[in-house]
Structure formats: structure tokens, C-alpha cells
Write a protein that holds these residues in place. Structure first.
Motif, PDB file in Angstrom:
ATOM      1  N   GLN A  43      11.403 -12.656   1.813  1.00  0.00           N
ATOM      2  CA  GLN A  43      11.939 -12.796   0.453  1.00  0.00           C
ATOM      3  C   GLN A  43      11.241 -11.831  -0.504  1.00  0.00           C
ATOM      4  N   PHE A  44       9.921 -11.721  -0.400  1.00  0.00           N
ATOM      5  CA  PHE A  44       9.189 -10.795  -1.266  1.00  0.00           C
ATOM      6  C   PHE A  44       9.629  -9.356  -1.007  1.00  0.00           C
ATOM      7  N   LEU A  45       9.773  -8.989   0.255  1.00  0.00           N
ATOM      8  CA  LEU A  45      10.187  -7.620   0.587  1.00  0.00           C
ATOM      9  C   LEU A  45      11.592  -7.327   0.055  1.00  0.00           C
ATOM     10  N   ARG A  46      12.503  -8.294   0.174  1.00  0.00           N
ATOM     11  CA  ARG A  46      13.857  -8.115  -0.366  1.00  0.00           C
ATOM     12  C   ARG A  46      13.820  -7.904  -1.882  1.00  0.00           C
ATOM     13  N   GLN A  47      13.022  -8.722  -2.564  1.00  0.00           N
ATOM     14  CA  GLN A  47      12.927  -8.601  -4.011  1.00  0.00           C
ATOM     15  C   GLN A  47      12.281  -7.274  -4.415  1.00  0.00           C
ATOM     16  N   LEU A  48      11.270  -6.852  -3.680  1.00  0.00           N
ATOM     17  CA  LEU A  48      10.577  -5.607  -4.005  1.00  0.00           C
ATOM     18  C   LEU A  48      11.477  -4.386  -3.819  1.00  0.00           C
ATOM     19  N   MET A  49      12.441  -4.460  -2.916  1.00  0.00           N
ATOM     20  CA  MET A  49      13.355  -3.336  -2.703  1.00  0.00           C
ATOM     21  C   MET A  49      14.171  -3.031  -3.958  1.00  0.00           C
ATOM     22  N   HIS A  50      14.345  -4.022  -4.819  1.00  0.00           N
ATOM     23  CA  HIS A  50      15.153  -3.853  -6.027  1.00  0.00           C
ATOM     24  C   HIS A  50      14.295  -3.776  -7.288  1.00  0.00           C
ATOM     25  N   TYR A  51      13.022  -3.640  -7.111  1.00  0.00           N
ATOM     26  CA  TYR A  51      12.077  -3.618  -8.221  1.00  0.00           C
ATOM     27  C   TYR A  51      11.830  -2.183  -8.677  1.00  0.00           C
ATOM     28  N   ASN A  52      11.573  -1.985  -9.950  1.00  0.00           N
ATOM     29  CA  ASN A  52      11.208  -0.681 -10.482  1.00  0.00           C
ATOM     30  C   ASN A  52       9.762  -0.388 -10.059  1.00  0.00           C
ATOM     31  N   ILE A  53       9.593   0.488  -9.091  1.00  0.00           N
ATOM     32  CA  ILE A  53       8.283   0.743  -8.496  1.00  0.00           C
ATOM     33  C   ILE A  53       7.312   1.356  -9.501  1.00  0.00           C
ATOM     34  N   GLU A  54       7.789   2.249 -10.363  1.00  0.00           N
ATOM     35  CA  GLU A  54       6.893   2.853 -11.367  1.00  0.00           C
ATOM     36  C   GLU A  54       6.342   1.788 -12.301  1.00  0.00           C
ATOM     37  N   ARG A  55       7.208   0.889 -12.724  1.00  0.00           N
ATOM     38  CA  ARG A  55       6.766  -0.214 -13.590  1.00  0.00           C
ATOM     39  C   ARG A  55       5.745  -1.086 -12.854  1.00  0.00           C
ATOM     40  N   LEU A  56       6.020  -1.300 -11.597  1.00  0.00           N
ATOM     41  CA  LEU A  56       5.133  -2.111 -10.779  1.00  0.00           C
ATOM     42  C   LEU A  56       3.769  -1.447 -10.606  1.00  0.00           C
ATOM     43  N   TYR A  78      -2.296  -2.501 -12.084  1.00  0.00           N
ATOM     44  CA  TYR A  78      -3.676  -2.265 -12.496  1.00  0.00           C
ATOM     45  C   TYR A  78      -4.080  -3.121 -13.687  1.00  0.00           C
ATOM     46  N   GLU A  79      -3.102  -3.756 -14.324  1.00  0.00           N
ATOM     47  CA  GLU A  79      -3.381  -4.627 -15.461  1.00  0.00           C
ATOM     48  C   GLU A  79      -3.679  -6.061 -15.023  1.00  0.00           C
ATOM     49  N   VAL A  80      -3.251  -6.440 -13.836  1.00  0.00           N
ATOM     50  CA  VAL A  80      -3.377  -7.815 -13.374  1.00  0.00           C
ATOM     51  C   VAL A  80      -4.846  -8.129 -13.069  1.00  0.00           C
ATOM     52  N   SER A  81      -5.280  -9.301 -13.516  1.00  0.00           N
ATOM     53  CA  SER A  81      -6.677  -9.701 -13.305  1.00  0.00           C
ATOM     54  C   SER A  81      -6.947 -10.029 -11.845  1.00  0.00           C
ATOM     55  N   GLU A  82      -8.219 -10.239 -11.525  1.00  0.00           N
ATOM     56  CA  GLU A  82      -8.594 -10.599 -10.153  1.00  0.00           C
ATOM     57  C   GLU A  82      -7.967 -11.931  -9.751  1.00  0.00           C
ATOM     58  N   GLU A  94       0.830  -1.208   0.000  1.00  0.00           N
ATOM     59  CA  GLU A  94       0.000   0.000   0.000  1.00  0.00           C
ATOM     60  C   GLU A  94       0.863   1.257   0.000  1.00  0.00           C
ATOM     61  N   ARG A  95       1.917   1.276   0.800  1.00  0.00           N
ATOM     62  CA  ARG A  95       2.810   2.441   0.829  1.00  0.00           C
ATOM     63  C   ARG A  95       3.487   2.669  -0.519  1.00  0.00           C
ATOM     64  N   LEU A  96       3.747   1.571  -1.247  1.00  0.00           N
ATOM     65  CA  LEU A  96       4.335   1.689  -2.574  1.00  0.00           C
ATOM     66  C   LEU A  96       3.315   2.151  -3.617  1.00  0.00           C
ATOM     67  N   GLY A  97       2.040   2.115  -3.245  1.00  0.00           N
ATOM     68  CA  GLY A  97       0.993   2.507  -4.191  1.00  0.00           C
ATOM     69  C   GLY A  97       0.527   1.381  -5.083  1.00  0.00           C
ATOM     70  N   ILE A  98       0.712   0.141  -4.631  1.00  0.00           N
ATOM     71  CA  ILE A  98       0.286  -1.021  -5.430  1.00  0.00           C
ATOM     72  C   ILE A  98      -0.537  -2.010  -4.593  1.00  0.00           C
ATOM     73  N   PRO A  99      -1.606  -1.535  -3.975  1.00  0.00           N
ATOM     74  CA  PRO A  99      -2.392  -2.430  -3.126  1.00  0.00           C
ATOM     75  C   PRO A  99      -3.066  -3.558  -3.906  1.00  0.00           C
ATOM     76  N   ASN A 100      -3.241  -3.407  -5.217  1.00  0.00           N
ATOM     77  CA  ASN A 100      -3.899  -4.450  -6.008  1.00  0.00           C
ATOM     78  C   ASN A 100      -3.002  -5.641  -6.310  1.00  0.00           C
ATOM     79  N   ALA A 101      -1.762  -5.611  -5.842  1.00  0.00           N
ATOM     80  CA  ALA A 101      -0.875  -6.755  -6.036  1.00  0.00           C
ATOM     81  C   ALA A 101      -1.367  -7.960  -5.231  1.00  0.00           C
ATOM     82  N   VAL A 102      -2.117  -7.695  -4.159  1.00  0.00           N
ATOM     83  CA  VAL A 102      -2.722  -8.767  -3.367  1.00  0.00           C
ATOM     84  C   VAL A 102      -4.221  -8.721  -3.612  1.00  0.00           C
ATOM     85  N   ARG A 103      -4.762  -9.849  -4.011  1.00  0.00           N
ATOM     86  CA  ARG A 103      -6.194  -9.913  -4.318  1.00  0.00           C
ATOM     87  C   ARG A 103      -6.822 -11.120  -3.636  1.00  0.00           C
TER      88      ARG A 103
END
Length: 172
Positions: free
Chosen positions: A135-148, A153-157, A15-24
Motif C-alpha cells: 500500500q505504501f509503495l502504491r501511494q508513493l508511486m503517485h506522490y510528488n517526489i521533489e516535495r517528498l 529533512y524537516e521531519v523530526s526523529e 533510498e532510491r527516491l532519495g528520501i532515506p530519512n522517511a524511516v527512522r
């Protein structure tokens, strides 16, 4: 309740990253039904608490960062169920890697499987979920947040296709 805290930590970070829809949580499985026993042993308290709070969520960032919890009906239809394993999640985008509860010395442990082949014992549910979240948090630290953010918003339910009829065919 440690498992609930781990998952909450992950969802708050997303949510802080602005991607709350990553968990559905698919609406079809948002209500919780009674969970079965594993050879007359209740499923672990941490798992039961997790399911009561979060239902059967799916986390999907990409092919490497994904996790989908299986609803009770799918667990019962999974090929591992007939082998005395309670499969509760898939950990790969093609649903070939899964985890399930097994009994060892009258305790429930999480075991990893590739298809129906046993890979390893991962520890208790709380230990396993804690490792996954870290592990997810470690990987997300190196992820392009804008791309994410754009992708989330493209990922289905149901990004792993857990509601599709042929998912069990992919799993087995």
C-alpha cells in the motif's frame, strides 16, 4: 524472514527516491530487549526477526502514509495490553489506529483497533506487513517526489511522537 524482506524492499525504494530519512529508528530504542509472551505464546517469529533487524522504526511520509512500531515499554503500558492484546504499532498520525497481536485458535494474528475497539483481523504479521508495504509503495508511486525529498529533512526523529509522555493518552 519474509517480514524483514518486505521492510527492506520499502527502505531500499525510499533510498532510491532519495528520501532515506522517511524511516527512522529513535536511538533510545535501537537496542532490542526480550519480547514478552502473549498468554504463554511467543510473539510470531516474523515479528521477532523484524525487531531484531530493524528495532522499532517509524515511517512517516504524511498523515496518510505513516506507521510507528511501539517499543516494548510502550506496548506494556498500552490500554490494550491489559485486555490480552500485544499492541505493536500505530498506523495513523494521531496514534488512534493501532494493531496488535491476538490469539485465535492458538495462533497469533494481527488485529486492527481504533482506540481499544476491535476493528478487524488482518492476518499473520507477514501478511499484514506485506499489505502495508504494498500500500505504501502504491501511494508513493503517485506522490510528488521533489516535495517528498524537501519534506523528509524537516521531519523530526520521532514524527509520531512515540517518545513523548502523552502518546499513550492519545492512543487510548
Amino acid at each position: 524472514m519474509q517480514a524483514v524482506d518486505y521492510w527492506h524492499r520499502l527502505t531500499m525504494y525510499l533510498e532510491r527516491l532519495g528520501i532515506p530519512n522517511a524511516v527512522r529508528t529513535p536511538a533510545k530504542y535501537s537496542s532490542v530487549f526480550p519480547l514478552p509472551l502473549l498468554k504463554e505464546t511467543p510473539l510470531p517469529d516474523g515479528y521477532q526477526a523484524f525487531v531484531r533487524v530493524y528495532g522499532f522504526p517509524t515511517l512517516y511520509i504524511d498523515e496518510d502514509i505513516c506507521l510507528g512500531f511501539l517499543p516494548v515499554e510502550q506496548s506494556r503500558q498500552h490500554p490494550l495490553y491489559s485486555l490480552g492484546v500485544y499492541p505493536f504499532a500505530v498506523c495513523s498520525s494521531d496514534c488512534s489506529i493501532g494493531v496488535g497481536f491476538i490469539l485465535k485458535d492458538d495462533e497469533c494474528y494481527v488485529a486492527a483497533f481504533e482506540g481499544i475497539e476491535h476493528i478487524d483481523i488482518e492476518g499473520t504479521f507477514e501478511q499484514w506487513l506485506g499489505m502495508q508495504v504494498r500500500q505504501f509503495l502504491r501511494q508513493l508511486m503517485h506522490y510528488n517526489i521533489e516535495r517528498l525529498r524537501d519534506k523528509s529533512y524537516e521531519v523530526s526523529e520521532d514524527p509520531l511522537g512515540l517518545l513523548e509522555a502523552d502518546t499513550l493518552m492519545q492512543i487510548s
